[in-house]
Design a protein around this motif. Structure first.
Motif, PDB file in Angstrom:
ATOM      1  N   PRO A  78      52.927  13.792  28.930  1.00 17.56           N
ATOM      2  CA  PRO A  78      52.997  13.567  30.377  1.00 17.56           C
ATOM      3  C   PRO A  78      54.175  12.721  30.822  1.00 17.56           C
ATOM      4  CG  PRO A  78      50.759  13.252  29.579  1.00 17.56           C
ATOM      5  CD  PRO A  78      51.633  13.360  28.366  1.00 17.56           C
ATOM      6  N   LEU A  79      54.522  11.722  30.025  1.00 19.85           N
ATOM      7  CA  LEU A  79      55.528  10.753  30.450  1.00 19.85           C
ATOM      8  C   LEU A  79      56.955  11.203  30.141  1.00 19.85           C
ATOM      9  CD1 LEU A  79      55.601   7.904  31.742  1.00 19.85           C
ATOM     10  CD2 LEU A  79      55.697   6.973  29.436  1.00 19.85           C
ATOM     11  N   VAL A  80      57.151  11.862  29.001  1.00 21.50           N
ATOM     12  CA  VAL A  80      58.497  12.195  28.553  1.00 21.50           C
ATOM     13  C   VAL A  80      58.814  13.688  28.666  1.00 21.50           C
ATOM     14  CG1 VAL A  80      60.105  12.101  26.598  1.00 21.50           C
ATOM     15  CG2 VAL A  80      58.480  10.226  26.959  1.00 21.50           C
ATOM     16  N   MET A  81      57.975  14.520  28.063  1.00 20.17           N
ATOM     17  CA  MET A  81      58.315  15.944  27.954  1.00 20.17           C
ATOM     18  C   MET A  81      58.035  16.746  29.220  1.00 20.17           C
ATOM     19  SD  MET A  81      57.008  16.463  24.073  1.00 20.17           S
ATOM     20  CE  MET A  81      57.328  15.141  22.907  1.00 20.17           C
ATOM     21  N   ASN A  82      56.941  16.435  29.891  1.00 18.95           N
ATOM     22  CA  ASN A  82      56.592  17.182  31.101  1.00 18.95           C
ATOM     23  C   ASN A  82      57.706  17.153  32.148  1.00 18.95           C
ATOM     24  OD1 ASN A  82      55.054  18.766  32.773  1.00 18.95           O
ATOM     25  ND2 ASN A  82      53.520  17.222  33.216  1.00 18.95           N
ATOM     26  N   PRO A  83      58.281  15.977  32.474  1.00 24.47           N
ATOM     27  CA  PRO A  83      59.359  15.984  33.462  1.00 24.47           C
ATOM     28  C   PRO A  83      60.674  16.588  32.964  1.00 24.47           C
ATOM     29  CG  PRO A  83      58.937  13.750  32.663  1.00 24.47           C
ATOM     30  CD  PRO A  83      57.842  14.608  32.127  1.00 24.47           C
ATOM     31  N   ILE A  84      60.817  16.765  31.651  1.00 26.01           N
ATOM     32  CA  ILE A  84      61.994  17.464  31.140  1.00 26.01           C
ATOM     33  C   ILE A  84      61.832  18.973  31.338  1.00 26.01           C
ATOM     34  CG2 ILE A  84      63.328  18.059  29.069  1.00 26.01           C
ATOM     35  CD1 ILE A  84      62.725  15.304  27.971  1.00 26.01           C
ATOM     36  N   VAL A  85      60.620  19.455  31.056  1.00 24.24           N
ATOM     37  CA  VAL A  85      60.356  20.895  31.112  1.00 24.24           C
ATOM     38  C   VAL A  85      60.153  21.384  32.538  1.00 24.24           C
ATOM     39  CG1 VAL A  85      58.733  22.703  30.414  1.00 24.24           C
ATOM     40  CG2 VAL A  85      59.374  20.906  28.796  1.00 24.24           C
TER      41      VAL A  85
ATOM     42  N   LEU B 150      65.725  12.795  22.070  1.00 18.50           N
ATOM     43  CA  LEU B 150      65.523  13.848  21.081  1.00 18.50           C
ATOM     44  C   LEU B 150      65.234  15.187  21.749  1.00 18.50           C
ATOM     45  CD1 LEU B 150      64.999  14.890  18.173  1.00 18.50           C
ATOM     46  CD2 LEU B 150      62.620  14.147  18.463  1.00 18.50           C
ATOM     47  N   TYR B 151      64.343  15.171  22.741  1.00 19.06           N
ATOM     48  CA  TYR B 151      63.850  16.432  23.302  1.00 19.06           C
ATOM     49  C   TYR B 151      64.656  16.960  24.490  1.00 19.06           C
ATOM     50  CZ  TYR B 151      59.777  16.127  20.287  1.00 19.06           C
ATOM     51  OH  TYR B 151      58.954  16.075  19.195  1.00 19.06           O
ATOM     52  N   GLN B 152      65.439  16.108  25.153  1.00 18.27           N
ATOM     53  CA  GLN B 152      66.222  16.576  26.293  1.00 18.27           C
ATOM     54  C   GLN B 152      67.145  17.748  25.934  1.00 18.27           C
ATOM     55  OE1 GLN B 152      66.261  15.182  29.729  1.00 18.27           O
ATOM     56  NE2 GLN B 152      67.174  17.200  29.944  1.00 18.27           N
ATOM     57  N   PRO B 153      67.903  17.668  24.843  1.00 12.19           N
ATOM     58  CA  PRO B 153      68.759  18.806  24.493  1.00 12.19           C
ATOM     59  C   PRO B 153      67.969  20.062  24.122  1.00 12.19           C
ATOM     60  CG  PRO B 153      69.467  16.808  23.358  1.00 12.19           C
ATOM     61  CD  PRO B 153      68.117  16.525  23.932  1.00 12.19           C
ATOM     62  N   LEU B 154      66.753  19.874  23.603  1.00  7.35           N
ATOM     63  CA  LEU B 154      65.944  21.015  23.182  1.00  7.35           C
ATOM     64  C   LEU B 154      65.229  21.675  24.341  1.00  7.35           C
ATOM     65  CD1 LEU B 154      64.278  19.347  20.056  1.00  7.35           C
ATOM     66  CD2 LEU B 154      66.173  20.974  20.038  1.00  7.35           C
ATOM     67  N   LEU B 155      64.814  20.855  25.332  1.00  6.43           N
ATOM     68  CA  LEU B 155      63.948  21.355  26.393  1.00  6.43           C
ATOM     69  C   LEU B 155      64.601  21.405  27.759  1.00  6.43           C
ATOM     70  CD1 LEU B 155      60.746  19.301  25.467  1.00  6.43           C
ATOM     71  CD2 LEU B 155      61.345  21.601  24.713  1.00  6.43           C
ATOM     72  N   GLY B 156      65.663  20.643  27.944  1.00  8.95           N
ATOM     73  CA  GLY B 156      66.294  20.557  29.254  1.00  8.95           C
ATOM     74  C   GLY B 156      66.834  21.893  29.711  1.00  8.95           C
ATOM     75  N   LYS B 157      66.694  22.112  31.016  1.00  9.28           N
ATOM     76  CA  LYS B 157      67.156  23.387  31.585  1.00  9.28           C
ATOM     77  C   LYS B 157      68.471  23.194  32.324  1.00  9.28           C
ATOM     78  CE  LYS B 157      62.397  25.014  32.160  1.00  9.28           C
ATOM     79  NZ  LYS B 157      61.350  25.447  33.089  1.00  9.28           N
TER      80      LYS B 157
END
Length: 334
Positions: free
Chosen positions: A113-120, A327-334
């Motif tokens: 909820p805190l990190v990945m949700n707002p990236i996706v 870590l996840y921004q490059p993988l999930l960022g649009k």
């Protein structure tokens, strides 16, 4: 439990600095009095709301209730846990981000909820909209199958998944959780595709597996999972932590079975508040949280294995969440 936070910081992730301090300019006696009235020195003045972005009954809710009860005793005011599931945790986090930053509205912050949700997803908040207070618990994710599964171990499971891409279904605790994202990386980095089935949490996942609706679970470890493993209804194949868990000593890590980078599906449950909380309120909460983390009653309710041996406070929690974002921004960022 040996904390994984320091291990994450050693993974060559770019980590930002900690919380930004708040300075108050005091001019004259009258201004000084007004400033002191607003600086949180008399905190808390009223009951504290504690938002949980998942349904009641799961590991996050049980962790929040244990710490809320302890904090209530130490702070001298009620700490009321409110479960607000929905939107992959976004509903609770959005409300928390928009709350008055006086410490009377707090929440359970965790990876999804805190990190990945707002990236996706396009949401009205990001990690920058929160103040970190400290860590309550860390829980690894376990890959389990049912007692009647044809797979004896992780190697057999992943061999079957590789032979038939997308055929095997694996329930996960939400579409933007670290568990779900690691299964995406299983395909992108290792060429093994399974079908992730998002659920509302451990209870629904357990029902799905025991009912034969999915082939496996990638489930947050907790007392309910340990009980199922002990009675034989769950068969553990692998664990997501960087090292083997002492309580599942025979269960290999995902790194050991060939996926050396899939070590990030460890749920960090921390206390967070809105951006801009007064420093002394954060400091007071951090101190009380540290005391609660050492309370045997809290450890018994949460599960002693999940409470880090060394308390991680505001700066450490902020660093951990920032490392996840990097870590996840490059993988999930649009």
């Amino acid at each position: 439990m040996r904390s994984v936070l320091k291990k994450r910081s050693a993974m060559h992730l770019k980590v930002s600095a900690g919380l930004v301090g708040i300075s108050l300019a005091l001019v004259g006696c009258g201004a000084g009095g007004a400033a002191r009235a607003n600086d949180g020195s008399d905190y808390p003045k009223k009951p504290v709301r504690f938002l949980v972005p998942f349904a009641a009954g799961g590991p996050s809710s049980m962790t929040a209730l244990a710490y809320a009860s302890c904090l209530e005793r130490s702070l001298g005011k009620p700490v009321v846990v409110e479960n607000k599931p929905g939107g992959s945790g976004g509903i609770a986090m959005q409300e928390l981000a928009g709350a008055k930053p006086d410490g009377h509205t707090l929440g359970l912050g965790t990876n999804g909820p805190l990190v990945m949700n707002p990236i996706v997803n396009k949401l009205g908040y990001s990690l920058a909209d929160f103040t970190s207070v400290g860590v309550m618990a860390e829980m690894p994710t376990v890959l389990v199958v049912g007692a009647d599964s044809p797979f004896a171990d992780a190697k057999e499971f992943f061999a079957a998944a590789k032979a038939s891409p997308g055929k095997l279904s694996v329930a996960v605790p939400g579409a933007t959780t670290s568990a779900a994202i690691e299964l995406t990386r299983l395909k992108s980095d290792y060429g093994i595709e399974v079908t992730a089935v998002p659920t509302a949490g451990n209870a629904e996942m357990t029902t799905n597996l025991l009912g034969g609706h999915v082939d496996a679970l990638f489930i947050t470890d907790h007392s309910d999972v340990a009980a199922r493993i002990a009675d034989g209804s769950f068969k553990p194949l692998a664990i997501s932590s960087p090292e083997r868990a002492a309580w599942y000593s025979e269960v290999p890590t995902l790194a050991e079975v060939g996926f050396k980078d899939l070590v990030n599906a460890v749920s960090v449950f921390g206390v967070v508040g809105p951006k801009g909380m007064p420093e002394n309120v954060v400091s007071k909460l951090e101190g009380e949280l540290k005391t609660c983390a050492a309370d045997p009653g809290v450890a018994e309710q949460v599960g002693e294995r999940f409470v880090p041996d060394e308390f991680a406070g505001s700066k450490e929690l902020h660093t951990a969440f920032t490392a996840m974002q990097d870590l996840y921004q490059p993988l999930l960022g649009k």
